[in-house]
Design a protein around this motif. Structure first.
Motif: not given
Ligand code: ZN
Length: 258
Positions: A7, A9, A97, A157, A207
């Protein structure tokens, strides 16, 4: 030690200045594969362009509940078109997501639920795992997943629920994503819960750029921190970092079919 960041970004502008170098450093530290998750319609193309530059990056597409008020009904249709166009592509790995956020009071719950269900249906239709954002909404997410029974499950997550909630998710074929949150000594409840989790339930994540781990406080989080996160979580769990790395990587590979 081969790790998978399930996970990140990485497409966010936070990484624009040094993305290439950061990827090189992450690989050098053992982070081999990364899943980059879409959060709204206007980052999907950018995200797909990014993963096309590197065969070990994987894309998930979705409409994140936190951006509920930016999403439009046609975006769900467009999501279906993206999934259909890329069906079978080795770098398309999930729907996400997506999820439910009951922490932010301004997000209409009924609207979130409709959006969530429409996207779970797409995960079912395209036989993809679902990568879920769940904040203060475990009971509702579990009830919804029980109706959908996704064939390939997915990942909760940044899991921060209870033992009982973990058990429910595992029964539904979901893995639990662990990252920076449990590296903080203050996260007493979460640290107690993860000690008891079965190892085959766990996948690792950053994350990034969010969720900075305790060893890099108040900084931009990055996939290159995953080895340190793995080390800290293994310590909490009372196992070796090698064992956590090996098992979590095997779990992610199994889920994504890599
Ligand atoms: Zn996320």
């Amino acid at each position: 030690m081969g790790l998978i960041d399930s996970h990140t970004h990485l497409d966010f502008p936070d990484f624009d200045a040094d993305r290439t170098q950061l990827l090189a450093r992450s690989r050098a530290s053992g982070v081999e594969q990364m899943v980059v998750l879409g959060v709204y319609q206007h980052n999907w193309q950018r995200l797909w362009d990014l993963v096309q530059t590197d065969t070990q990056l994987y894309a998930a597409f979705g409409l994140h509940p936190v951006y509920l008020n930016e999403h439009r009904p046609e975006h769900v249709l467009e999501l279906g078109q993206w999934l259909s166009r890329l069906a079978g592509h080795p770098q398309l790995c999930a729907v996400g997501e997506i999820g439910l956020d009951y922490f932010l009071p301004e997000l209409d719950r009924e609207g979130q639920q409709q959006l969530f269900e429409a996207q779970l249906q797409l995960a079912a239709d395209f036989q993809l795992p679902a990568l879920l954002h769940v904040r203060r909404s475990h009971a509702q997410v579990i009830a919804t997943l029980k109706r959908f029974r996704l064939q390939r499950g997915g990942i909760i997550h940044a899991f921060a629920g209870s033992r009982e909630e973990a058990r429910e998710y595992l029964k539904l074929g979901f893995k639990l994503g662990l990252g920076g949150a449990a590296t903080w000594p203050q996260a007493l409840r979460l640290r107690k819960v993860i000690v008891d989790l079965p190892l085959d339930a766990i996948v690792l994540e950053t994350d990034s750029p969010d969720m900075a781990p305790a060893m890099y406080p108040n900084q931009r989080n990055s996939p290159e921190h995953l080895p340190d996160i793995c080390q800290a979580l293994a310590e909490v769990m009372g196992i070796s970092p090698e064992r956590l790395a090996e098992t979590s990587t095997a779990n992610a590979r199994e889920l994504f079919g890599w």
